[in-house]
Design an enzyme around this catalytic site. Structure first.
Site, PDB file in Angstrom:
ATOM      1  N   LYS A  52     108.526  -9.442  -4.930  1.00  0.00           N
ATOM      2  CA  LYS A  52     109.101  -9.749  -6.254  1.00  0.00           C
ATOM      3  C   LYS A  52     110.618  -9.622  -6.201  1.00  0.00           C
ATOM      4  O   LYS A  52     111.351 -10.464  -6.726  1.00  0.00           O
ATOM      5  CB  LYS A  52     108.510  -8.804  -7.322  1.00  0.00           C
ATOM      6  N   GLN A  96     105.026  -1.366 -11.496  1.00  0.00           N
ATOM      7  CA  GLN A  96     103.922  -1.809 -10.644  1.00  0.00           C
ATOM      8  C   GLN A  96     102.707  -0.904 -10.841  1.00  0.00           C
ATOM      9  O   GLN A  96     102.811   0.318 -10.810  1.00  0.00           O
ATOM     10  CB  GLN A  96     104.378  -1.810  -9.168  1.00  0.00           C
ATOM     11  N   ASP A 119     105.629  -8.681 -17.791  1.00  0.00           N
ATOM     12  CA  ASP A 119     104.255  -8.664 -17.280  1.00  0.00           C
ATOM     13  C   ASP A 119     103.260  -9.113 -18.352  1.00  0.00           C
ATOM     14  O   ASP A 119     102.124  -9.462 -18.047  1.00  0.00           O
ATOM     15  CB  ASP A 119     103.881  -7.226 -16.895  1.00  0.00           C
TER      16      ASP A 119
HETATM   17  N1  GUN Z   1      99.349  -4.674  -9.951  1.00  0.00           N
HETATM   18  C1  GUN Z   1      98.580  -5.723  -9.582  1.00  0.00           C
HETATM   19  N2  GUN Z   1      98.961  -6.853 -10.230  1.00  0.00           N
HETATM   20  C2  GUN Z   1     100.013  -6.490 -11.010  1.00  0.00           C
HETATM   21  C3  GUN Z   1     100.846  -7.221 -11.909  1.00  0.00           C
HETATM   22  O1  GUN Z   1     100.700  -8.433 -12.133  1.00  0.00           O
HETATM   23  N3  GUN Z   1     101.817  -6.486 -12.531  1.00  0.00           N
HETATM   24  C4  GUN Z   1     101.980  -5.159 -12.323  1.00  0.00           C
HETATM   25  N4  GUN Z   1     102.947  -4.538 -12.994  1.00  0.00           N
HETATM   26  N5  GUN Z   1     101.215  -4.450 -11.505  1.00  0.00           N
HETATM   27  C5  GUN Z   1     100.241  -5.120 -10.844  1.00  0.00           C
END
Ligand code: GUN
Length: 293
Positions: A52, A96, A119
């Site tokens: 990311k 995350q 998100d």
């Molecule tokens: N963990 C697995 N997928 C995601 C996501 O799309 N966003 C976040 N913040 N954590 C994750």
């Protein structure tokens, strides 16, 4: 039938090029700012957050990777979020998941300013999605919808079956595809661990979306001839000779590809789209913040 491969890398790359141009266009007014907060060292989370960050830098964002020890307290994490909520250079905050057990995930998601919730996990944004008024679509479901649209499959009126009811994928993708909107308006069924006869449902699907969190959860005999199959699973099933994690989806690719008309590979299907949609949401948040369209 041997399925056509749905190339998530290619679609993601196209959208990223468009976003790069958009960032260049608006840069005199606003530079999109994204912070990714990683708690602990879960290897999958480390690799997601690194990807990311890399993409956000490639697109010209202002980006911060904030790594915290797994021992951080809930209170400290909430304070950190508050700091970024108040930071005018930051337009998107991503924590995350999963978080260590001593931290209440719901409390953390509630703490993020909904305007910076790129998100789409804050209850305000979940609620807006539910009523068809979403500001930010959650990234993985948004990426899935884009991939299906780009296969040329008709979603309007289609039988869509979602396997898995997580808050991150199953519930939101079902909600997105059932809205009376373009790229949606499907008849949606959600299957889960309480479903009595999974095959009965999956065999009816024109579009089958699998986010079960279990390798080979879906095999060829469970799929209708000609279905579009989206595999959201990312399971680490060992190591490659080069020492990298070997990944497999939730779908038994070899048997399902003989039935489906189109299928996403793992890796290289949904994964790159998730990151791209995060970038898209962050650009949107920055533009809203700056009052530009
Ligand atoms: N963990 C697995 N997928 C995601 C996501 O799309 N966003 C976040 N913040 N954590 C994750």
């Amino acid at each position: 039938m041997t399925a056509k491969l749905i190339n998530g890398n290619e679609v993601a790359q196209q959208i990223r090029e468009e976003l790069k141009q958009e960032v260049a266009r608006i840069k005199d007014k606003v530079i999109p700012g994204l912070v990714t907060i990683l708690v602990g060292e879960n290897p999958a989370s480390v690799s997601y957050v690194t990807a990311k960050q890399k993409t956000s830098k490639e697109l010209g964002f202002y980006s911060i990777q904030d790594n915290q020890l797994a021992t951080i307290t809930e209170e400290e994490l909430l304070k950190l979020i508050d700091k970024y909520n108040k930071d005018p250079k930051i337009h998107g905050i991503l924590v995350q998941l999963p978080l260590p057990k001593h931290i209440n995930e719901t409390k953390v998601l509630y703490a993020i300013d909904p305007k910076k919730d790129v998100d789409g996990f804050h209850p305000v944004n979940v609620g807006k999605l539910m009523i068809g008024e979403a500001d930010y679509l959650p990234c993985t479901p948004a990426g899935i919808q884009q991939l299906i649209i780009r296969t040329g499959a008709k979603i309007d009126g289609a039988e869509v079956v979602v396997v898995g009811r997580s808050n991150i994928v199953g519930k939101p993708i079902a909600n997105i595809l059932l809205q009376k909107q373009k790229g949606a308006n499907a008849t949606v069924t959600i299957c889960h661990t309480g479903t009595k006869d999974m095959t009965f449902h999956t065999k009816r699907a024109d579009i089958l979306i699998v986010a079960a969190g279990k390798p080979k959860a879906i095999t060829g005999d469970m799929v209708k001839e000609g279905a579009v199959v989206i595999d959201v699973g990312v399971n680490r099933i060992g190591m490659t000779p080069e020492g990298k994690a070997k990944l497999a989806g939730d779908v038994d690719f070899d048997s399902v590809k003989e039935k489906a008309s189109a299928i996403t590979p793992v890796p290289g299907g949904v994964g790159p789209m998730t990151i791209t949609m995060l970038m898209m949401n962050t650009v949107k948040a920055a533009k809203v913040h700056a009052g530009i369209s």
